[in-house]
Design a protein around this motif. Structure first.
Motif, short mmCIF file in Angstrom:
data_model
loop_
_atom_site.label_atom_id
_atom_site.label_comp_id
_atom_site.label_asym_id
_atom_site.label_seq_id
_atom_site.Cartn_x
_atom_site.Cartn_y
_atom_site.Cartn_z
N TYR A 1 0.86 -1.19 0.00
CA TYR A 1 0.00 0.00 0.00
C TYR A 1 0.89 1.23 0.00
O TYR A 1 1.71 1.41 0.91
N THR A 2 0.72 2.08 -1.00
CA THR A 2 1.48 3.31 -1.08
C THR A 2 0.55 4.48 -0.82
O THR A 2 -0.42 4.69 -1.55
N PHE A 3 0.84 5.24 0.24
CA PHE A 3 -0.01 6.35 0.65
C PHE A 3 0.70 7.68 0.35
O PHE A 3 1.85 7.86 0.70
N ARG A 4 -0.05 8.57 -0.29
CA ARG A 4 0.42 9.93 -0.49
C ARG A 4 -0.29 10.81 0.53
O ARG A 4 -1.53 10.87 0.56
N LEU A 5 0.47 11.48 1.39
CA LEU A 5 -0.12 12.28 2.46
C LEU A 5 -0.51 13.67 1.98
O LEU A 5 0.04 14.19 1.01
N ARG A 6 -1.46 14.27 2.68
CA ARG A 6 -1.83 15.65 2.41
C ARG A 6 -0.68 16.57 2.81
O ARG A 6 -0.02 16.34 3.82
N SER A 7 -0.50 17.63 2.09
CA SER A 7 0.48 18.64 2.47
C SER A 7 -0.21 19.70 3.32
O SER A 7 -1.42 19.91 3.23
N THR B 1 -0.76 19.96 10.10
CA THR B 1 0.10 20.10 11.28
C THR B 1 -0.53 19.40 12.48
O THR B 1 -1.75 19.31 12.61
N PHE B 2 0.34 18.91 13.35
CA PHE B 2 -0.11 18.35 14.62
C PHE B 2 -0.49 19.48 15.57
O PHE B 2 -0.14 20.64 15.35
N HIS B 3 -1.18 19.12 16.64
CA HIS B 3 -1.52 20.12 17.66
C HIS B 3 -0.27 20.70 18.31
O HIS B 3 -0.32 21.76 18.94
N THR B 4 0.84 20.00 18.17
CA THR B 4 2.12 20.48 18.71
C THR B 4 2.74 21.56 17.83
O THR B 4 3.71 22.20 18.22
N GLY B 5 2.21 21.71 16.60
CA GLY B 5 2.74 22.71 15.67
C GLY B 5 3.64 22.15 14.60
O GLY B 5 3.90 22.82 13.60
N GLN B 6 4.14 20.93 14.77
CA GLN B 6 5.03 20.38 13.76
C GLN B 6 4.24 19.80 12.60
O GLN B 6 3.11 19.34 12.76
N PRO B 7 4.80 19.80 11.39
CA PRO B 7 4.07 19.32 10.22
C PRO B 7 3.98 17.80 10.18
O PRO B 7 4.89 17.09 10.65
N LEU B 8 2.90 17.30 9.63
CA LEU B 8 2.74 15.87 9.41
C LEU B 8 3.61 15.43 8.24
O LEU B 8 3.59 16.04 7.16
N GLU B 9 4.40 14.37 8.48
CA GLU B 9 5.24 13.81 7.42
C GLU B 9 5.18 12.28 7.47
O GLU B 9 4.69 11.69 8.43
N ALA B 10 5.69 11.68 6.42
CA ALA B 10 5.67 10.22 6.30
C ALA B 10 6.40 9.55 7.47
O ALA B 10 6.04 8.44 7.88
N THR B 11 7.42 10.20 8.00
CA THR B 11 8.17 9.64 9.13
C THR B 11 7.26 9.45 10.34
O THR B 11 7.43 8.50 11.12
N ASP B 12 6.30 10.33 10.52
CA ASP B 12 5.36 10.20 11.64
C ASP B 12 4.47 8.97 11.46
O ASP B 12 4.19 8.25 12.41
N VAL B 13 4.03 8.75 10.23
CA VAL B 13 3.20 7.58 9.94
C VAL B 13 3.99 6.30 10.21
O VAL B 13 3.50 5.37 10.84
N LYS B 14 5.22 6.27 9.74
CA LYS B 14 6.06 5.09 9.98
C LYS B 14 6.27 4.86 11.47
O LYS B 14 6.15 3.73 11.97
N TYR B 15 6.55 5.94 12.21
CA TYR B 15 6.76 5.79 13.64
C TYR B 15 5.54 5.19 14.32
O TYR B 15 5.65 4.25 15.12
N GLY B 16 4.36 5.72 14.01
CA GLY B 16 3.15 5.23 14.65
C GLY B 16 2.86 3.79 14.35
O GLY B 16 2.54 2.99 15.25
N LEU B 17 2.97 3.38 13.09
CA LEU B 17 2.69 2.00 12.72
C LEU B 17 3.73 1.06 13.31
O LEU B 17 3.39 -0.04 13.80
N ASP B 18 4.99 1.46 13.29
CA ASP B 18 6.04 0.61 13.88
C ASP B 18 5.86 0.49 15.38
O ASP B 18 6.05 -0.59 15.96
N TYR B 19 5.48 1.58 16.03
CA TYR B 19 5.29 1.54 17.48
C TYR B 19 4.07 0.69 17.82
O TYR B 19 4.11 -0.14 18.74
#
Length: 537
Positions: free
Chosen positions: A113-119, A122-140
């Motif tokens: 499955y190849t996902f293209r994220l929205r540009s 931002t998270f409530h913390t202020g940082q932008p959503l990136e593919a690395t965040d998705v990988k971190y969450g699924l791996d965790y």
């Protein structure tokens, strides 16, 4: 991305709805437009909607915490989707739509499955959503060492690869026909990378949210209320409409009715649907009734005393008049079940009359108990959960029914925290349960009934045939074949009785005249509040 990945797989561009269907290589695969249709997210839009205002919601159920990755139980699910988002959203009919994903591609064999994220998200913390965040969450989430509630839901993940800041590839060990729907559960919520590395990160989630959702957590006062505030940086233009949502935790149904009548709450979710009868003549209130993906069940731990013997479990099932229990518990505001939740019965369910052990037969139940070595009957403790008001009348009715066949019951009331500890420790005993599911049978059954290590088998059923069927259902892409497999599984469940699915209650929500455009998602989570607005005139 490797050259092999780029050149050796023919791919299908997928997103939005699961229609129409095309069959390739024996698999029935949903085909849809390439890009998201944001108008379908969170329910119907209202062109007359106005922004602003505060909505007060009454709730009998309070989450023990807002640690969405580790907190088990349904309570946190109701409001977590307002703060946290997943790659995929399931609409009221169970069709997947891009949420944090803008689009996706799926390989023909359903393993990539190849996902293209929205540009611009931002998270409530202020940082932008990136593919690395998705990988971190699924791996965790999929790492069993982290003690997450969804580790088994994502156990088939082989690799999560970041291709670029907005592209992530998820590879599975085996085909999983329900993977997109699996991602709609809050287990797939995306949080900032490395969030759970902090020593206090889990407890911090009770005082602030770190998702990408339309609302932020402003306050959470246990045994009292929680307050959500509008996320001014939310990525969907114009949403949400409300400035604020206050959820008051009310201790009992009587108090909920009083709060609805005197205007202390603008909206009340009725755990006992029959309470709606008392509000019919109140012209300032509207009662909304809709179908659900919920079930009220009686679970039978196969290692709990005499319940280890299948004959005893079958005897219990033969003593239960589901219609009478439903009438006592919710005055008929629901649907008697076989082995499938109401919102999925038409597509996936076996008719009640085609399942074993569904009709009351006291004499056969007595004979089964005697055959199992209990001619004088058995004694069991029936557990209920404090705060789930329907359970008390249901338990009393069950006790009366079971006694007719020699099953003597004492009722033990547990707080939700203690009950959840037993649930996760697989020491459920003989208990009432209340849970919902995203709209796919794999998600409904696999984690709950598959043998370890692939499943949790919370009821200690240890049924190899059941696990085989669940594997086949997960790995089959053709809907017709999947239905055959899950029908066979339902018959096995009904015959062996690790659980008795009794009834599914309708969603009953009472709203004041000022509340506009509210719809309840069949799963019972408060997605609809994103597009709800208050008429302040």
């Amino acid at each position: 991305m490797s050259d092999k990945f780029k050149t050796t797989r023919r791919r299908l561009l997928l997103s939005a709805a699961a229609i129409p269907l095309v069959t390739l290589a024996g698999l029935t695969i949903p085909v849809a437009p390439a890009w998201a249709d944001d108008s379908v997210l969170y329910g119907p839009s209202d062109p007359a909607a106005k922004q602003g205002g505060s909505l007060t919601v009454g709730s009998l159920i309070e989450p023990p915490s807002f640690d969405i990755y580790h907190q088990a139980g349904e309570a946190v699910n109701f409001v977590a989707p307002l703060m946290y988002q997943t790659l995929v959203y399931a609409d009221h009919d169970g069709n997947p739509h891009p949420l944090l994903a803008e689009s996706w591609e799926v390989s023909e064999d359903l393993t990539e499955y190849t996902f293209r994220l929205r540009s611009g998200v931002t998270f409530h913390t202020g940082q932008p959503l990136e593919a690395t965040d998705v990988k971190y969450g699924l791996d965790y989430m999929r790492n069993p060492d982290n003690g997450t509630i969804g580790a088994l839901d994502f156990a088939d993940l082989e690799e999560v690869e970041v291709v670029d800041p907005l592209t992530v590839v998820v590879r599975l060990k085996k085909p999983n026909s329900a993977f997109l729907i699996t991602l709609t559960h809050r287990n797939g919520s995306v949080v900032p990378r490395n969030w759970f590395d902090g020593e206090t990160s889990r407890t911090e989630l009770n005082s602030k949210s770190v998702g990408t959702g339309p609302f932020k957590l402003a306050e959470f006062v246990q045994n009292s209320y929680m307050r959500l505030q509008r996320n001014p940086d939310y990525w969907q233009p114009g949403l949400p409409y409300l400035d604020e949502i206050i959820i008051n935790f009310i201790p009992n149904s009587a108090g909920m009715l009083v709060a609805a009548r005197n205007g202390r709450v603008d909206m009340a979710v009725l755990v006992r649907p029959q309470d709606a009868d008392q509000l019919k003549n109140d012209t300032s209130l509207t009662v909304q009734r809709s179908r659900s993906l919920n079930q009220k069940s009686l679970d039978l731990d196969s290692t709990y005393g005499p319940l280890e013997d299948e004959r005893v479990r079958r005897a219990v099932a033969l003593l239960i008049d589901k219609e009478a229990v439903m009438q006592a518990a919710i005055s008929g505001y629901g649907q008697v079940l076989g082995m499938m939740v109401p919102g999925m019965q038409d597509r996936w369910g076996v008719p009640l009359d085609d399942l074993p052990n569904q009709k009351v037969d006291v004499e056969k139940a007595k004979a089964l108990l005697a055959e199992a070595g209990h001619p004088d009957g058995i004694d069991l403790e029936l557990r209920t959960i404090i705060g789930y008001d329907w359970m008390e009348p249901a338990a009393l009715t069950l006790a009366q029914q079971l006694q007719k066949g020699g099953v003597r019951v004492t009722i033990e009331r547990l707080d939700l925290g203690t009950w959840l500890q037993n649930f996760r420790a697989k020491k459920m005993g003989f208990t009432l349960n209340d849970w919902g599911t995203p709209p796919d049978p794999n998600i409904l059954y696999y984690r709950h009934f598959h043998q370890p290590p692939e499943g949790a088998d919370f009821r200690n059923w240890a049924n190899a045939d059941g696990s085989r069927l669940l594997d086949e259902g997960r790995q089959t892409g053709d809907d017709g074949k999947r239905r055959e497999i899950y029908n066979e599984f339902q018959r096995l469940l009904a015959e062996s009785v690790p659980t008795v699915m009794m009834f599914g209650s309708d969603h009953i929500v009472v709203v004041s005249d000022a509340v506009r455009n509210h719809t309840m998602h069949p799963i019972g989570w408060h997605f609809g509040l994103v597009k709800t607005w208050i008429d302040q005139e």
